[in-house]
Design a protein around this motif. Sequence first.
Motif, PDB file in Angstrom:
ATOM      1  N   LEU A  92       1.913  43.610  49.446  1.00 21.19           N
ATOM      2  CA  LEU A  92       3.026  42.758  49.033  1.00 21.19           C
ATOM      3  C   LEU A  92       2.746  41.336  49.503  1.00 21.19           C
ATOM      4  N   PHE A  93       2.965  40.374  48.598  1.00 23.47           N
ATOM      5  CA  PHE A  93       2.793  38.955  48.890  1.00 23.47           C
ATOM      6  C   PHE A  93       4.153  38.278  48.704  1.00 23.47           C
ATOM      7  N   ILE A 127       5.285  39.672  45.145  1.00 21.17           N
ATOM      8  CA  ILE A 127       4.311  40.240  44.213  1.00 21.17           C
ATOM      9  C   ILE A 127       3.780  41.530  44.832  1.00 21.17           C
ATOM     10  N   SER A 128       3.636  42.570  44.002  1.00 17.15           N
ATOM     11  CA  SER A 128       3.035  43.828  44.432  1.00 17.15           C
ATOM     12  C   SER A 128       1.691  43.997  43.728  1.00 17.15           C
ATOM     13  N   PRO A 145      -4.315  29.255  48.994  1.00 15.60           N
ATOM     14  CA  PRO A 145      -4.131  27.792  48.906  1.00 15.60           C
ATOM     15  C   PRO A 145      -2.698  27.370  48.561  1.00 15.60           C
ATOM     16  N   TYR A 146      -1.919  28.264  47.960  1.00 19.14           N
ATOM     17  CA  TYR A 146      -0.551  27.943  47.570  1.00 19.14           C
ATOM     18  C   TYR A 146       0.449  28.227  48.688  1.00 19.14           C
ATOM     19  N   GLY A 147       0.015  28.942  49.709  1.00 18.44           N
ATOM     20  CA  GLY A 147       0.884  29.262  50.832  1.00 18.44           C
ATOM     21  C   GLY A 147       1.518  30.632  50.688  1.00 18.44           C
ATOM     22  N   ILE A 148       1.093  31.543  51.504  1.00 22.15           N
ATOM     23  CA  ILE A 148       1.667  32.887  51.519  1.00 22.15           C
ATOM     24  C   ILE A 148       2.650  32.937  52.688  1.00 22.15           C
TER      25      ILE A 148
END
Length: 175
Positions: A92-93, A127-128, A145-148
């Motif tokens: 999972l994100f 997101i899964s 790069p987008y930040g998790i």
Amino acid sequence: MEDKKNFTISVYSENNIGLLNRISGIFLKRHINIESLNVSKSEIDEVSKFTIVVYTTEDWARKIVGQIEKQIEVIKAYYHTDEETIFQETALFKIASNLLFDERQIQNIIKDNHSTIVTVSPEFFVISKSGRREEIETMYQELKPYGIMQFVRSGRVAVTKTTMQISSILKEFQV
């Protein structure tokens, strides 16, 4: 010297307190790191299945399985190579919601990685992604790069390509 590789160890057991601790102690004594661990209900009522991934030699995998089987609650233990199993992990994100609409590339990453959005809120979306560890790692690198905001990955779940004899073994005990 024997080559090291991944082995998936499947342990069928009664569901008793303390067994996980004793099993992990077997690996600790031998200085073998557990790469992945999952415990779940099995296909047999009241029997749990441990799925443990280790990176070691076949000789050590065989010895570990022998030690695990000495635990009184353990019904049967097996080890298999990656080629002998079908396996997946799930991740999972958690990502900031504004990126879903402001960064078109995020939508492409989701689509290209065959993943799904499981929830959306004003602050974040989740997101899964299910697949092999390498596939999840690739997606992680693309999203990084987008930040998790948060990331979690499950342990391996696996089934063997060949028939497991655990059901017939248990039927013998039920007679």
